[in-house]
Design a protein around this motif. Structure first.
Motif, PDB file in Angstrom:
ATOM      1  N   ALA A 200      -1.145  12.190   0.754  1.00 57.35           N
ATOM      2  CA  ALA A 200      -2.295  13.062   0.980  1.00 57.35           C
ATOM      3  C   ALA A 200      -3.398  12.789  -0.043  1.00 57.35           C
ATOM      4  CB  ALA A 200      -1.862  14.530   0.917  1.00 57.35           C
ATOM      5  N   HIS A 201      -3.000  12.529  -1.307  1.00 54.47           N
ATOM      6  CA  HIS A 201      -4.004  12.225  -2.331  1.00 54.47           C
ATOM      7  C   HIS A 201      -4.710  10.907  -2.027  1.00 54.47           C
ATOM      8  CE1 HIS A 201      -5.875  11.591  -6.229  1.00 54.47           C
ATOM      9  NE2 HIS A 201      -5.246  10.424  -6.311  1.00 54.47           N
ATOM     10  N   ILE A 202      -3.955   9.885  -1.631  1.00 51.71           N
ATOM     11  CA  ILE A 202      -4.559   8.580  -1.342  1.00 51.71           C
ATOM     12  C   ILE A 202      -5.504   8.680  -0.159  1.00 51.71           C
ATOM     13  CG2 ILE A 202      -4.031   6.226  -0.591  1.00 51.71           C
ATOM     14  CD1 ILE A 202      -1.495   6.350  -2.255  1.00 51.71           C
TER      15      ILE A 202
ATOM     16  N   ASN B 248      -3.427   6.798   7.995  1.00 49.67           N
ATOM     17  CA  ASN B 248      -3.238   8.238   8.159  1.00 49.67           C
ATOM     18  C   ASN B 248      -2.417   8.577   9.393  1.00 49.67           C
ATOM     19  OD1 ASN B 248      -5.076   7.642  10.171  1.00 49.67           O
ATOM     20  ND2 ASN B 248      -6.353   9.451   9.798  1.00 49.67           N
ATOM     21  N   GLN B 249      -2.142   7.579  10.257  1.00 49.03           N
ATOM     22  CA  GLN B 249      -1.306   7.818  11.432  1.00 49.03           C
ATOM     23  C   GLN B 249      -0.595   6.513  11.782  1.00 49.03           C
ATOM     24  OE1 GLN B 249      -3.270   9.752  14.652  1.00 49.03           O
ATOM     25  NE2 GLN B 249      -1.537   9.660  16.029  1.00 49.03           N
TER      26      GLN B 249
ATOM     27  N   GLY C  62      -2.281  14.851   9.002  1.00 50.15           N
ATOM     28  CA  GLY C  62      -1.428  15.216  10.123  1.00 50.15           C
ATOM     29  C   GLY C  62      -0.139  15.885   9.691  1.00 50.15           C
ATOM     30  N   ASN C  63       0.342  16.785  10.546  1.00 53.68           N
ATOM     31  CA  ASN C  63       1.629  17.428  10.269  1.00 53.68           C
ATOM     32  C   ASN C  63       2.792  16.434  10.295  1.00 53.68           C
ATOM     33  OD1 ASN C  63       0.470  19.886   9.929  1.00 53.68           O
ATOM     34  ND2 ASN C  63       1.037  20.708  11.919  1.00 53.68           N
ATOM     35  N   HIS C  64       2.586  15.277  10.970  1.00 58.12           N
ATOM     36  CA  HIS C  64       3.638  14.267  10.951  1.00 58.12           C
ATOM     37  C   HIS C  64       3.895  13.764   9.536  1.00 58.12           C
ATOM     38  CE1 HIS C  64       0.497  11.178  10.501  1.00 58.12           C
ATOM     39  NE2 HIS C  64      -0.177  11.863  11.418  1.00 58.12           N
ATOM     40  N   LEU C  65       2.889  13.894   8.655  1.00 57.54           N
ATOM     41  CA  LEU C  65       3.077  13.541   7.243  1.00 57.54           C
ATOM     42  C   LEU C  65       3.577  14.732   6.438  1.00 57.54           C
ATOM     43  CD1 LEU C  65       2.764  11.783   4.707  1.00 57.54           C
ATOM     44  CD2 LEU C  65       0.371  12.507   4.619  1.00 57.54           C
ATOM     45  N   THR C  66       2.878  15.869   6.516  1.00 58.82           N
ATOM     46  CA  THR C  66       3.219  17.012   5.671  1.00 58.82           C
ATOM     47  C   THR C  66       4.578  17.612   6.015  1.00 58.82           C
ATOM     48  OG1 THR C  66       1.999  18.481   7.168  1.00 58.82           O
ATOM     49  CG2 THR C  66       0.790  17.567   5.286  1.00 58.82           C
ATOM     50  N   GLN C  67       5.069  17.390   7.252  1.00 60.92           N
ATOM     51  CA  GLN C  67       6.372  17.914   7.648  1.00 60.92           C
ATOM     52  C   GLN C  67       7.360  16.780   7.922  1.00 60.92           C
ATOM     53  OE1 GLN C  67       5.773  20.623  10.905  1.00 60.92           O
ATOM     54  NE2 GLN C  67       4.080  21.671   9.898  1.00 60.92           N
TER      55      GLN C  67
ATOM     56  N   THR D 296       7.225  14.115  -3.306  1.00 61.91           N
ATOM     57  CA  THR D 296       6.318  13.288  -4.100  1.00 61.91           C
ATOM     58  C   THR D 296       5.569  12.306  -3.212  1.00 61.91           C
ATOM     59  OG1 THR D 296       7.791  13.461  -6.012  1.00 61.91           O
ATOM     60  CG2 THR D 296       6.180  11.686  -6.033  1.00 61.91           C
ATOM     61  N   ALA D 297       6.263  11.668  -2.265  1.00 63.56           N
ATOM     62  CA  ALA D 297       5.615  10.704  -1.383  1.00 63.56           C
ATOM     63  C   ALA D 297       4.603  11.394  -0.464  1.00 63.56           C
ATOM     64  CB  ALA D 297       6.669   9.971  -0.552  1.00 63.56           C
ATOM     65  N   ILE D 298       4.937  12.585   0.042  1.00 65.66           N
ATOM     66  CA  ILE D 298       4.006  13.299   0.911  1.00 65.66           C
ATOM     67  C   ILE D 298       2.739  13.664   0.150  1.00 65.66           C
ATOM     68  CG2 ILE D 298       3.677  15.456   2.206  1.00 65.66           C
ATOM     69  CD1 ILE D 298       6.635  15.320   2.950  1.00 65.66           C
TER      70      ILE D 298
END
Length: 291
Positions: A69-71, A129-130, A51-56, A63-65
């Motif tokens: 995403a890797h996890i 993931n959300q 989700g963009n709520h994570l990437t943005q 590093t956390a973002i």
């Protein structure tokens, strides 16, 4: 699975009212101010929806973002402890541990300590993931008792204990062994599994200061009061915090000793080590004595 939409509004609109026109050469969307241009292809296999709520995210570090995403892309059961992630990525344990704490703070990660059937303490990690979604399945609640039972008196919280900088599993396991062995010295120091889980990080913080398990054991069992211990865990928590030793002084690594090449003595022709040819120490001593 659904595909991810990466459309992001530009920071400033152009003179044509913010309308971007396809490029005649590539077919991609051109940006008037030199911003990013997306050249996307639809994934059909081996992809993860993030989700963009994570990437943005406005508060998470890069590093956390990336780590979240890797996890999220890993299969269930894959190791995501600090040691395994540090072996996979170049950031190192300190930055990875800080990123994991960020993800816990913002709800993208949940980590709980559990005891296995053989008595070991393990960390259970849940990736979200959300965070905060309303459709999440609640944890199953235990069945209500058939009859009303008397509630036990509220239990006072234990004092806070120091926290280790790197809570490695081996370090925590050694700390648990120290706590389990206290009752052999004094039976009054028998504590519950819940109290041990609270105290384990404090013992680990002592072990990080170059103390042996025996030294920590002696510090926790020395000069105990003669009267009965009604709350042994509270006494141990107080000692772990009040008597925490300082960090050991930094000792730079010693430089390796210089090994000179072999030389033949100009006087006795015996081999000796020296940076340059000449006479050996014995011949120099004989020469000085005869003079």
């Amino acid at each position: 699975m659904d595909t991810q939409h990466t459309n992001v509004r530009p920071s400033a609109q152009s003179r044509n009212g913010g309308k971007n026109h396809p490029s005649r050469r590539t077919g991609t969307t051109a940006t008037p101010c030199g911003g990013v241009t997306h050249d996307n292809a639809r994934h059909t296999t081996r992809f993860t929806v993030v989700g963009n709520h994570l990437t943005q995210h406005a508060e998470l570090s890069l590093t956390a973002i990336g780590l979240s995403a890797h996890i999220q892309s890993l299969p269930s059961g894959a190791p995501v402890d600090i040691k395994s992630l540090a072996e996979r990525f170049p950031e190192g344990r300190t930055r990875i541990a800080a990123a994991l704490r960020e993800l816990e703070t913002h709800g993208y990660l949940r980590r709980t300590r559990e005891r296995t059937e053989d008595g070991r303490m393990v960390t259970r990690t849940v990736s979200c993931n959300q965070p905060g979604r309303t459709g999440a399945t609640p944890e199953p609640k235990p069945p209500r008792p058939a009859r009303r039972e008397a509630k036990p008196p509220p239990r006072r919280a234990l004092p806070a204990v120091p926290q280790p900088a790197y809570p490695a599993p081996d370090l925590l396991q050694t700390a648990l062994g120290v706590l389990s062995g206290l009752r052999r010295t004094d039976p009054r120091l028998l504590i519950s599994a819940t109290d041990a889980e609270h105290l384990v990080p404090g013992v680990a913080a002592w072990l990080e200061r170059d103390l042996t398990p025996e030294a920590v054991h002696d510090a926790l069992t020395a000069d105990l009061p003669p009267e009965p211990l009604h709350r042994p865990a509270a006494l141990l928590a107080h000692r772990l915090a009040a008597k925490l030793p300082p960090l050991p002084p930094f000792r730079p690594p010693e430089a390796p000793a210089t090994r000179h090449p072999l030389q033949n003595c100009d006087t006795c022709d015996r081999a000796y080590r020296a940076p340059e040819p000449g006479t050996c120490g014995a011949c120099r001593s004989d020469h000085a004595g005869s003079a």
